[in-house]
Design an enzyme around this catalytic site. Structure first.
Site, PDB file in Angstrom:
ATOM      1  N   HIS A  14      30.700 -28.096  64.278  1.00  0.00           N
ATOM      2  CA  HIS A  14      29.563 -27.118  63.927  1.00  0.00           C
ATOM      3  C   HIS A  14      29.109 -27.103  62.673  1.00  0.00           C
ATOM      4  O   HIS A  14      28.543 -26.082  61.902  1.00  0.00           O
ATOM      5  CB  HIS A  14      29.582 -25.634  64.661  1.00  0.00           C
ATOM      6  CG  HIS A  14      29.979 -25.460  65.928  1.00  0.00           C
ATOM      7  ND1 HIS A  14      28.996 -25.770  66.881  1.00  0.00           N
ATOM      8  CD2 HIS A  14      30.962 -25.138  66.814  1.00  0.00           C
ATOM      9  CE1 HIS A  14      29.369 -25.724  68.138  1.00  0.00           C
ATOM     10  NE2 HIS A  14      30.656 -25.278  68.007  1.00  0.00           N
ATOM     11  N   TRP A  43      41.998 -10.734  29.900  1.00  0.00           N
ATOM     12  CA  TRP A  43      41.380 -11.443  30.981  1.00  0.00           C
ATOM     13  C   TRP A  43      39.935 -11.204  30.689  1.00  0.00           C
ATOM     14  O   TRP A  43      39.337 -10.055  31.105  1.00  0.00           O
ATOM     15  CB  TRP A  43      41.977 -10.835  32.130  1.00  0.00           C
ATOM     16  CG  TRP A  43      41.642 -11.886  33.308  1.00  0.00           C
ATOM     17  CD1 TRP A  43      42.031 -13.050  33.575  1.00  0.00           C
ATOM     18  CD2 TRP A  43      40.535 -11.477  34.397  1.00  0.00           C
ATOM     19  NE1 TRP A  43      41.457 -13.642  34.528  1.00  0.00           N
ATOM     20  CE2 TRP A  43      40.599 -12.874  35.061  1.00  0.00           C
ATOM     21  CE3 TRP A  43      39.819 -10.681  34.534  1.00  0.00           C
ATOM     22  CZ2 TRP A  43      39.569 -13.042  36.372  1.00  0.00           C
ATOM     23  CZ3 TRP A  43      38.920 -10.655  35.655  1.00  0.00           C
ATOM     24  CH2 TRP A  43      38.810 -11.965  36.551  1.00  0.00           C
ATOM     25  N   GLU A  74      43.567 -22.310  44.452  1.00  0.00           N
ATOM     26  CA  GLU A  74      44.466 -21.584  43.413  1.00  0.00           C
ATOM     27  C   GLU A  74      45.009 -22.433  42.208  1.00  0.00           C
ATOM     28  O   GLU A  74      44.777 -22.360  40.964  1.00  0.00           O
ATOM     29  CB  GLU A  74      45.274 -20.354  43.813  1.00  0.00           C
ATOM     30  CG  GLU A  74      44.357 -19.143  44.544  1.00  0.00           C
ATOM     31  CD  GLU A  74      45.608 -18.351  44.863  1.00  0.00           C
ATOM     32  OE1 GLU A  74      45.519 -17.115  44.687  1.00  0.00           O
ATOM     33  OE2 GLU A  74      46.317 -18.673  45.617  1.00  0.00           O
ATOM     34  N   LYS A 121      47.066 -11.899  38.386  1.00  0.00           N
ATOM     35  CA  LYS A 121      48.062 -11.544  39.403  1.00  0.00           C
ATOM     36  C   LYS A 121      47.543 -10.204  39.895  1.00  0.00           C
ATOM     37  O   LYS A 121      47.549 -10.050  41.101  1.00  0.00           O
ATOM     38  CB  LYS A 121      49.482 -11.299  38.699  1.00  0.00           C
ATOM     39  CG  LYS A 121      50.494 -10.885  39.925  1.00  0.00           C
ATOM     40  CD  LYS A 121      50.704 -12.052  40.586  1.00  0.00           C
ATOM     41  CE  LYS A 121      51.813 -11.714  41.736  1.00  0.00           C
ATOM     42  NZ  LYS A 121      51.592 -12.877  42.874  1.00  0.00           N
ATOM     43  N   GLU A 178      45.320 -19.406  54.349  1.00  0.00           N
ATOM     44  CA  GLU A 178      46.041 -19.074  53.076  1.00  0.00           C
ATOM     45  C   GLU A 178      46.498 -20.597  52.539  1.00  0.00           C
ATOM     46  O   GLU A 178      46.676 -20.649  51.313  1.00  0.00           O
ATOM     47  CB  GLU A 178      47.076 -18.478  53.705  1.00  0.00           C
ATOM     48  CG  GLU A 178      48.291 -18.050  52.686  1.00  0.00           C
ATOM     49  CD  GLU A 178      48.030 -17.441  51.450  1.00  0.00           C
ATOM     50  OE1 GLU A 178      46.848 -16.810  51.435  1.00  0.00           O
ATOM     51  OE2 GLU A 178      48.805 -17.369  50.594  1.00  0.00           O
ATOM     52  N   ASN A 189      42.331  -1.743  29.211  1.00  0.00           N
ATOM     53  CA  ASN A 189      42.220  -2.706  30.554  1.00  0.00           C
ATOM     54  C   ASN A 189      41.415  -1.551  31.161  1.00  0.00           C
ATOM     55  O   ASN A 189      41.170  -0.605  31.616  1.00  0.00           O
ATOM     56  CB  ASN A 189      43.573  -2.551  31.007  1.00  0.00           C
ATOM     57  CG  ASN A 189      43.856  -3.188  32.689  1.00  0.00           C
ATOM     58  OD1 ASN A 189      42.774  -3.806  32.966  1.00  0.00           O
ATOM     59  ND2 ASN A 189      44.805  -2.768  33.190  1.00  0.00           N
ATOM     60  N   GLY A 190      40.273  -2.372  31.982  1.00  0.00           N
ATOM     61  CA  GLY A 190      39.391  -1.885  32.988  1.00  0.00           C
ATOM     62  C   GLY A 190      37.766  -2.441  32.463  1.00  0.00           C
ATOM     63  O   GLY A 190      37.654  -3.051  31.722  1.00  0.00           O
ATOM     64  N   LYS A 245      46.115 -21.241  48.657  1.00  0.00           N
ATOM     65  CA  LYS A 245      47.078 -21.903  47.863  1.00  0.00           C
ATOM     66  C   LYS A 245      46.635 -22.979  46.964  1.00  0.00           C
ATOM     67  O   LYS A 245      46.914 -22.977  45.714  1.00  0.00           O
ATOM     68  CB  LYS A 245      48.322 -22.258  48.580  1.00  0.00           C
ATOM     69  CG  LYS A 245      48.958 -20.746  49.118  1.00  0.00           C
ATOM     70  CD  LYS A 245      49.958 -20.099  48.031  1.00  0.00           C
ATOM     71  CE  LYS A 245      48.825 -18.824  47.574  1.00  0.00           C
ATOM     72  NZ  LYS A 245      48.788 -17.637  48.138  1.00  0.00           N
ATOM     73  N   ARG A 252      50.240 -11.472  34.855  1.00  0.00           N
ATOM     74  CA  ARG A 252      49.141 -10.709  35.201  1.00  0.00           C
ATOM     75  C   ARG A 252      47.590 -11.571  34.887  1.00  0.00           C
ATOM     76  O   ARG A 252      46.826 -11.412  35.685  1.00  0.00           O
ATOM     77  CB  ARG A 252      48.955  -9.569  34.647  1.00  0.00           C
ATOM     78  CG  ARG A 252      49.863  -8.656  34.638  1.00  0.00           C
ATOM     79  CD  ARG A 252      49.767  -7.377  33.789  1.00  0.00           C
ATOM     80  NE  ARG A 252      48.669  -6.554  33.840  1.00  0.00           N
ATOM     81  CZ  ARG A 252      48.719  -5.474  34.856  1.00  0.00           C
ATOM     82  NH1 ARG A 252      49.724  -4.982  35.442  1.00  0.00           N
ATOM     83  NH2 ARG A 252      47.437  -4.876  35.016  1.00  0.00           N
ATOM     84  N   CYS A 271      44.141  -7.818  32.260  1.00  0.00           N
ATOM     85  CA  CYS A 271      44.541  -7.319  31.069  1.00  0.00           C
ATOM     86  C   CYS A 271      45.807  -6.673  31.237  1.00  0.00           C
ATOM     87  O   CYS A 271      45.911  -5.796  31.937  1.00  0.00           O
ATOM     88  CB  CYS A 271      43.455  -6.355  30.452  1.00  0.00           C
ATOM     89  SG  CYS A 271      41.954  -7.176  30.135  1.00  0.00           S
TER      90      CYS A 271
HETATM   91  C1  G6P Z   1      44.842 -11.553  43.107  1.00  0.00           C
HETATM   92  C2  G6P Z   1      46.051 -12.537  43.202  1.00  0.00           C
HETATM   93  C3  G6P Z   1      46.180 -12.860  44.533  1.00  0.00           C
HETATM   94  C4  G6P Z   1      46.301 -11.701  45.489  1.00  0.00           C
HETATM   95  C5  G6P Z   1      45.301 -10.618  45.209  1.00  0.00           C
HETATM   96  C6  G6P Z   1      45.346  -9.537  45.798  1.00  0.00           C
HETATM   97  O1  G6P Z   1      43.692 -12.512  43.404  1.00  0.00           O
HETATM   98  O2  G6P Z   1      45.877 -13.555  42.314  1.00  0.00           O
HETATM   99  O3  G6P Z   1      47.489 -13.481  44.722  1.00  0.00           O
HETATM  100  O4  G6P Z   1      46.226 -12.085  46.793  1.00  0.00           O
HETATM  101  O5  G6P Z   1      44.742 -10.283  43.945  1.00  0.00           O
HETATM  102  O6  G6P Z   1      46.384  -8.886  45.276  1.00  0.00           O
HETATM  103  P1  G6P Z   1      47.236  -7.517  45.863  1.00  0.00           P
HETATM  104  O7  G6P Z   1      48.288  -7.200  44.591  1.00  0.00           O
HETATM  105  O8  G6P Z   1      46.364  -6.480  46.247  1.00  0.00           O
HETATM  106  O9  G6P Z   1      48.017  -8.049  47.052  1.00  0.00           O
END
Ligand code: G6P
Length: 610
Positions: free
Chosen positions: A506, A75, A490, A605, A483, A100-101, A487, A27, A2
């Site tokens: 395994h 969100w 996501e 984000k 990673e 927000n929260g 990606k 965000r 949010c």
């Molecule tokens: C969210 C974002 C990711 C990020 C993660 C941790 O899931 O979409 O891209 O890696 O949060 O965020 P931070 O700001 O703590 O690195």
């Protein structure tokens, strides 16, 4: 997650609110709305399910106008992403509120309020807050006191913006656990979830602390702490300018951010290495003395930042010869762990506002660690404010939800940390010089890797109709495979899993067939021959292999094996380098699939709720 914007001004605040929401889009959100007190002191509101552009259209069709307003991107947590759950929430046409929260005791408050006659129009946890403010106003018409009394009833995290049509030139903001900043204009004030939202209107900011409540009118700002005592919070002048949110001609922020990595890495190294040496003071004035006492390291982080931590552990144990344990912050915060007083606690976060990482840090501070260090991309974030030592990555604002330049600069920061600690554990000056040279070579080497873009774009076509993918790596390249898989899932919504190549037989080998692409990271290191044997196991089962190999790895494309030979010569920087093609692969697969790359569905984000 949010986003909040609010304003009190002489001018019509609607354009400021709409622009602020646009700048908070990164965000992540699924509905949006704004409320303004108009010149007849009536609350007006528009809300949409979907994007801020839709809100703009609604606003063009029936504009709101007034000097006091609040706006929000939601969100969804409690209740579906639809118009009735979108903020601002309004109680009895008088009080409007954005939040927000998460209010953890919302069910109990909802029951109490229902019993006293409140009717609920949404499924959100937020609506109880606006009702509580309204109720408090019935015994004391002062909005500040009503919000203060309300916060005393709330359990959980909140950033709030509240307006009252009966007190039309006033905005009350409150913060506890979720970020909130106040922007200072000339004869006008603003609030927002981050400075980014307000850069077009001001460069001057005050960051609220947990428990703070701000009473804001056009010409006066008063901040109170949780005891309702007036407090001074420092003024910060941002050096960011409003254009940082520009795509600079790239189709997506993510692509811009991938291509800005040489620069982001160079910026993150600037003044941190001089004459072949790491400048330990860049971690904080006490860093040298703290690093000299470190006997082990605990790292906690989430998402991509967690993957950065995993790679650092390989470096820490190999170079500094110090045990290093990495945990997912949301797990760490709820487990009983053993802490020794010679262990350094390191948190890693791009935003510095991730709720689980912050909670892990708060727990660590009470647990008897030697000290706490934050590696973060946002200077005035909660994480940096609460840590003893801080190292800021200088990646610049990252807008794409899928983290790219923040990750590679975190790795740079972590490598610097490893060297700075290793210096106290017998790292020779000669080795330090060698490692610094490797770091300094990174911007140029990353730049060369970006030239593989067309080859990777071609490779990406093979993935567009797939539903699953496996990623394999060994050693410090396992987190790189993780990673890469993250990606891909996501932004392209393809189910992707990463495995240590040695684990293939395994379990995951059972999944391999000609419909399952297997991506492998094949650096030219001591595990290459072992990896090649693992890959044979895939090939023998008809699986199609996609290999990212170093120049000297000696693997060629053959039937069922698609190799891109990267311009990489193996050294400690290789994990960072091998990240780049995987970022590009995910990006181009998502482009082919037509996905919403910068704002993937359901993701945020900055995850400021648990
Ligand atoms: C969210 C974002 C990711 C990020 C993660 C941790 O899931 O979409 O891209 O890696 O949060 O965020 P931070 O700001 O703590 O690195």
């Amino acid at each position: 997650m949010c986003g909040i914007v609010g304003a009190v001004a002489q001018r019509d605040v609607s354009p400021v609110l709409l622009e602020g929401l646009k700048r908070l889009e990164y965000r992540g959100y699924d509905s949006a709305g704004l409320a303004v007190t108009n010149h007849d002191n009536q609350l007006q509101r528009i809300r949409v399910q979907g994007k801020v552009n839709e809100l703009h259209k609604e606003h063009e069709a029936s504009p709101l106008s007034g000097g006091t307003g609040i706006a929000h991107t939601r969100w969804a947590t409690h209740g579906k992403p639809n118009v009735s759950n979108a903020h601002p929430h309004i109680c009895r046409d008088q009080v409007a509120l954005v939040h927000n929260g998460i209010i953890e005791n919302h069910e109990q408050l909802r029951e109490q309020q229902s019993a006293s006659g409140f009717e609920f129009k949404s499924e959100t946890d937020t609506e109880v807050v606006v009702n509580a403010v309204y109720e408090a106003l019935q015994s004391n018409p002062d909005l500040l006191h009503a919000v203060f009394d309300t916060t005393k009833q709330l359990h959980g995290a909140y950033a709030l913006g509240v307006i009252n049509s009966a007190d039309p030139e006033r905005l009350i903001a409150a913060k506890n656990g979720s970020p909130l900043v106040i922007g200072i204009g000339i004869g006008e004030y603003f609030i927002a979830s981050d400075v980014f939202a307000l850069l077009p209107v001001t460069q001057q900011f005050i960051f609220l602390e947990d428990g703070d409540i701000a009473d804001i009118t056009r010409d006066k700002l008063t901040i109170y702490n949780s005891e309702l005592e007036i407090v001074d919070r420092p003024l910060n002048v941002s050096e960011l300018n409003a254009d940082v949110a520009d795509k600079a001609g790239y189709r997506h922020y993510m692509l811009k951010e991938i291509f800005s990595q040489p620069n982001a890495i160079a910026e993150s190294l600037e003044n941190r290495v001089i004459d072949g040496q790491v400048i330990t003071n860049e971690f904080g004035q006490d860093a040298d003395s703290i690093f000299s006492q470190v006997k082990s390291v605990k790292i906690a982080a989430c998402g991509t930042s967690y993957h950065a931590g995993l790679i650092a552990a390989y470096w820490m144990e190999e170079i500094a010869k110090i045990p290093c344990h990495v945990e997912i912050a949301s797990e760490y915060r709820y487990r009983k762990s053993v802490v020794t007083d010679d262990t350094l606690f390191v948190s890693i976060s791009q935003s510095g506002e991730t709720a689980d990482t912050l909670a892990a840090l708060q727990l660590a501070k009470q647990s008897g660690f030697l000290s706490t260090l934050a590696i973060c991309n946002v200077g005035e974030s909660s994480l940096t404010r609460e840590s003893d030592l801080v190292f800021l990555t200088h990646a610049g604002p990252e807008i794409g939800v899928a983290s790219t330049k923040a990750f590679t600069t975190q790795l740079v920061a972590l490598f610097l940390m490893v060297i700075a600690i290793a210096k106290h554990n017998n790292l020779s000056t000669e080795d330090e010089n060698t490692f610094v040279k490797q770091l300094e070579s990174l911007p140029g080497r990353v730049n060369q890797l970006l030239h593989h873009k067309e080859e990777i774009e071609t490779m990406a076509k093979d993935f567009a109709d797939k539903h699953h993918a496996l990623f394999l790596g060994r050693g410090s390249f396992l987190p790189i495979a993780m990673e890469g898989a993250l990606k891909l899932k996501e932004i392209s919504y393809i189910h992707a899993e990463a495995y240590a190549a040695g684990e293939l037989k395994h379990g995951p080998l059972a999944l391999v067939d000609d419909d399952m692409p297997v991506v492998a990271v094949a650096p030219n290191n001591n595990l290459l021959e072992k990896l090649k044997s693992n890959l044979q196991e895939v090939k023998a089962r008809g699986g199609k292999l996609y290999l990212f190999a170093d120049k000297e790895s000696d693997v060629e494309s053959t039937e069922g094996v698609y190799v891109i030979n990267l311009n990489v010569v193996y050294d400690f920087m290789a994990p960072i380098l091998h990240t780049i093609p995987l970022q590009l692969l995910a990006y181009y697969v998502a482009v082919i699939k037509g996905a919403d790359i910068d704002q993937p569905r359901n993701l945020a984000k900055s995850v400021t709720v648990e």
